[in-house]
Enzyme design. Structure first.
Site, PDB file in Angstrom:
ATOM      1  N   GLY A   1       0.813  -1.211   0.000  1.00 12.91           N
ATOM      2  CA  GLY A   1       0.000   0.000   0.000  1.00 12.91           C
ATOM      3  C   GLY A   1       0.842   1.255   0.000  1.00 12.91           C
ATOM      4  O   GLY A   1       0.361   2.320   0.350  1.00 12.91           O
ATOM      5  N   CYS A   2       2.124   1.129  -0.381  1.00 10.34           N
ATOM      6  CA  CYS A   2       3.011   2.284  -0.525  1.00 10.34           C
ATOM      7  C   CYS A   2       3.339   2.919   0.818  1.00 10.34           C
ATOM      8  O   CYS A   2       3.567   4.118   0.917  1.00 10.34           O
ATOM      9  CB  CYS A   2       2.410   3.331  -1.457  1.00 10.34           C
ATOM     10  SG  CYS A   2       1.866   2.668  -3.033  1.00 10.34           S
ATOM     11  N   GLY A   3       3.366   2.137   1.867  1.00  2.00           N
ATOM     12  CA  GLY A   3       3.691   2.699   3.173  1.00  2.00           C
ATOM     13  C   GLY A   3       4.118   1.614   4.137  1.00  2.00           C
ATOM     14  O   GLY A   3       4.264   0.458   3.771  1.00  2.00           O
TER      15      GLY A   3
END
Length: 262
Positions: A105-107
């Site tokens: 989720g890019c985190g």
């Protein structure tokens, strides 16, 4: 603060280089402290920081009941936002540690394995019913509201919906942030969610599904596709999972009877 900034760039195409004016979406770090302990730094647009901070903590089970919340202090200084959340309980009791995982989720997700183990034991139940026509209509409404994406091409969009209307719409550089904003607002405002659905853009990775289940939503639909782990989790717990929504079609990965009609 503005949500985007103008830049002059050079675009290379068939006719050669051309100067062009564009808008780049704002990106700012949001550091969340829980009882003065740093939990995570999220990169976001800076919109709805209170909802985002509380939603992240709720999604990660560090905050479970609104009565636990004592204060949320938000400060935006020198291009950096801090959210200091104070709660009445000890979320780190028993020597509990924050375990961060790099997620798709890019985190950074915290306590990912523990969250999966907890959610896997649940069974999603609700009386929600929705038709294919309603799903397509809500996805169309999501696209129409996505004006920031239209200007910058740099954000994802998520919404909380009934079968007939869109109640909340949020946008951010990360789809996980957009959903956490919804999680936080529902948590703080006491919005019932067991009869609602989330319609979103972006790949449905497992951490996105976990956030959805945390607030009791029984149907998650996206304009993009789902990962294998998300499909397996949805089928295990009874979540209706929809992906690859186009103008006139979509994929159903799992549906325990909530989609009705032809």
């Amino acid at each position: 603060m503005p949500e985007s900034f103008p830049f002059e760039i050079t675009e290379y195409g068939p006719g050669g280089p051309v100067r062009k004016h564009i808008e780049a979406i704002r990106e700012v770090p949001l550091t969340i402290y829980l009882n003065d302990r740093e939990v995570v730094t999220l990169l976001c647009t800076g919109k709805y920081p209170r909802h985002l901070a509380v939603g992240f903590l709720k999604s990660d089970a560090l905050l479970t009941d609104p009565s636990q919340l004592k204060d949320v202090d938000i400060r935006d200084e020198d291009g950096r936002i801090t959210a200091r959340v104070t709660v009445s309980h000890d979320p780190f009791a028993g020597g509990r540690e924050i375990q961060r995982s790099i997620t798709s989720g890019c985190g950074k997700g915290t306590n990912f394995d523990r969250n999966v183990a907890t959610i896997s034991k649940r069974r999603v139940t609700s009386d929600l019913k929705v038709t294919p026509t309603q799903i397509l209509a809500l996805a169309g409404e999501l696209k129409r509201r996505s004006t920031l994406y239209g200007r910058t091409r740099g954000c994802h969009n998520s919404s909380l919906c009934t079968s007939e209307e869109m109640l909340l719409f949020r946008e951010d550089i990360g789809r996980h942030n957009a959903i956490d904003m919804i999680v936080g607002e529902c948590f703080l405002e006491g919005v019932p969610t067991d009869d609602k659905m989330i319609v979103s853009t972006g790949r449905v990775a497992s951490e996105i599904l976990l956030k959805t289940v945390r607030i009791g939503v029984s149907l998650l639909a996206s304009t993009a596709v789902a990962t294998s782990f998300s499909v397996e989790l949805a089928r295990k717990i009874g979540l209706t999972l929809i992906g690859n929504i186009k103008a006139d079609s979509f994929w159903v990965y799992n549906d325990p009877g909530r989609i009705v009609g032809g």
